[in-house]
Every structure is written in C-alpha cells, then in structure tokens.
Design a protein around this motif. Sequence first.
Motif, mmCIF file in Angstrom:
data_model
loop_
_atom_site.group_PDB
_atom_site.id
_atom_site.type_symbol
_atom_site.label_atom_id
_atom_site.label_comp_id
_atom_site.label_asym_id
_atom_site.label_seq_id
_atom_site.Cartn_x
_atom_site.Cartn_y
_atom_site.Cartn_z
ATOM 1 N N UNK A 107 0.866 -1.197 0.235
ATOM 2 C CA UNK A 107 0.103 0.136 0.021
ATOM 3 C C UNK A 107 0.805 1.188 -0.208
ATOM 4 N N UNK A 108 1.888 1.206 0.925
ATOM 5 C CA UNK A 108 2.688 2.503 0.725
ATOM 6 C C UNK A 108 3.551 2.643 -0.462
ATOM 7 N N UNK A 109 3.885 1.760 -1.025
ATOM 8 C CA UNK A 109 4.531 1.631 -2.328
ATOM 9 C C UNK A 109 3.441 2.460 -3.379
ATOM 10 N N UNK A 110 2.577 1.820 -3.450
ATOM 11 C CA UNK A 110 1.326 2.415 -4.463
ATOM 12 C C UNK A 110 1.195 4.009 -4.008
ATOM 13 N N UNK A 111 0.891 4.150 -2.903
ATOM 14 C CA UNK A 111 0.541 5.754 -2.374
ATOM 15 C C UNK A 111 1.735 6.463 -3.005
ATOM 16 N N UNK A 112 2.884 6.168 -3.222
ATOM 17 C CA UNK A 112 4.130 7.127 -3.594
ATOM 18 C C UNK A 112 3.662 7.401 -4.832
ATOM 19 N N UNK A 113 2.820 6.537 -5.781
ATOM 20 C CA UNK A 113 2.619 6.752 -7.361
ATOM 21 C C UNK A 113 1.420 7.495 -7.552
ATOM 22 N N UNK A 114 0.551 7.691 -6.405
ATOM 23 C CA UNK A 114 -0.823 8.479 -6.709
ATOM 24 C C UNK A 114 -0.531 9.832 -6.151
ATOM 25 N N UNK A 115 -1.387 10.650 -6.941
ATOM 26 C CA UNK A 115 -1.390 12.150 -6.971
ATOM 27 C C UNK A 115 -2.004 12.480 -5.454
ATOM 28 N N UNK A 116 -1.449 13.784 -5.228
ATOM 29 C CA UNK A 116 -2.064 14.364 -4.099
ATOM 30 C C UNK A 116 -3.527 14.728 -4.093
ATOM 31 N N UNK A 117 -4.239 14.510 -3.092
ATOM 32 C CA UNK A 117 -5.709 14.605 -3.152
ATOM 33 C C UNK A 117 -6.098 16.262 -3.434
ATOM 34 N N UNK A 118 -6.716 16.661 -4.602
ATOM 35 C CA UNK A 118 -6.882 18.116 -4.984
ATOM 36 C C UNK A 118 -7.538 19.045 -3.748
ATOM 37 N N UNK A 119 -8.073 18.199 -2.712
ATOM 38 C CA UNK A 119 -8.707 18.934 -1.713
ATOM 39 C C UNK A 119 -7.934 18.993 -0.384
ATOM 40 N N UNK A 120 -6.533 18.278 -0.628
ATOM 41 C CA UNK A 120 -5.719 18.065 0.499
ATOM 42 C C UNK A 120 -5.513 19.681 1.444
ATOM 43 N N UNK A 121 -5.133 20.627 0.384
ATOM 44 C CA UNK A 121 -4.787 21.988 0.868
ATOM 45 C C UNK A 121 -6.048 22.697 1.638
ATOM 46 N N UNK A 122 -7.362 22.230 1.185
ATOM 47 C CA UNK A 122 -8.336 22.929 1.700
ATOM 48 C C UNK A 122 -8.494 22.643 3.151
ATOM 49 N N UNK A 123 -8.231 21.400 3.533
ATOM 50 C CA UNK A 123 -8.492 20.957 4.852
ATOM 51 C C UNK A 123 -7.255 20.957 5.736
ATOM 52 N N UNK A 124 -6.013 20.682 5.283
ATOM 53 C CA UNK A 124 -4.777 20.611 5.817
ATOM 54 C C UNK A 124 -3.769 21.829 5.224
ATOM 55 N N UNK A 125 -4.291 23.040 5.264
ATOM 56 C CA UNK A 125 -3.585 24.163 4.770
ATOM 57 C C UNK A 125 -2.231 24.251 5.153
ATOM 58 N N UNK A 126 -1.437 24.219 4.335
ATOM 59 C CA UNK A 126 0.128 24.437 4.697
ATOM 60 C C UNK A 126 0.831 23.353 4.854
ATOM 61 N N UNK A 127 0.247 22.270 4.640
ATOM 62 C CA UNK A 127 0.959 21.015 4.831
ATOM 63 C C UNK A 127 1.359 20.205 3.590
#
Length: 157
Positions: free
Chosen positions: A135-155
């Motif tokens: 799972x961790x290996x696949x995670x590296x190949x996936x894009x960042x969620x487009x809403x990540x910065x909406x809820x986790x600003x600056x991270x």
Amino acid sequence: MDTMLLANLSARVGPEDTLWVVGDFAFGPRAKDAKWLNNLFNRLPGRERHLVVGNHDGQATQSLPWTSVSHTAEVADGNGAPSVLNHYPMITWHRARRGALHLFGHVHNQWMGSKNAVNVGTDVWGYVPVTIRDIAQRAKSLPQNRHWQDVERGVEL
C-alpha cells in the motif's frame, strides 16, 4: 468468487499474520445466513482477524468471532508507521499531518486514492490481499488529493 478470494488469502496470509477486512466482508442474500457466514469466516487465514465495518456488514457479520470490530482503526506496521482504516474514504484523519496513511474501500474501482489515502478494495488489487508495504509503495505513485490543501492548509506531503 468466494473460493478464489479464499485461495488468494491463503496464498498470502500466513497462520501467524494479522488480517484486516476493511468492510463488506459478505454481500447478498447469503450474508444474512449465519451458517454460511460462519463457514466463510472459519476458512479465513491468520492468527487475528479484524473487521472495520462497511455498509454491507450487518449484525450477522459483525457477530462473527472477530478479534475486533470497529468503524475506524489505527494500526502501525512493523516499523511503527501509522495507518488509519475506515471503510469510507475520508478527506482527513488522525495523524494525517504526521504521515499516517488512510486505507479505505467502499468506492470499488472508481477511485484509486491519493498519495496518503489508498483504496485497498480487493477489486483494485487483482483480488489479492495486500500488505502495508504494498500500500505504501502504491501511495507514492498516486497524486495528492486536490482537496488536501483545503483541509490541511500549509501541509506538504
């Protein structure tokens, strides 16, 4: 299908391993048949068997002799890296800012996930169980969620 899934489980999950089912253990009319469910459950490999409840896991499924039954679980791999398990994809979760992976199902092959939230449904993994390392290996190949910065600003991930 049950026979194939059980064979795949037995090929990858050893007698001392821990098995986590991230929801929807059984579906259809037979999922209410206690005898059928018990037979299916008793064929699962692993030393411990945990259920993270999904939308198709009724009382009969939840009443099986699982090691634990919960709606959300936090687990760590052998190196202490945290993961948060929930049947449903979430936009954020406990320790998300500290690198905790979120493992989910529910959406089948409609969404693979993102770099920190990975779909672990069997249908997106060739109907075989996966390890945290997979799972961790696949995670590296996936894009960042487009809403990540909406809820986790600056991270940054």
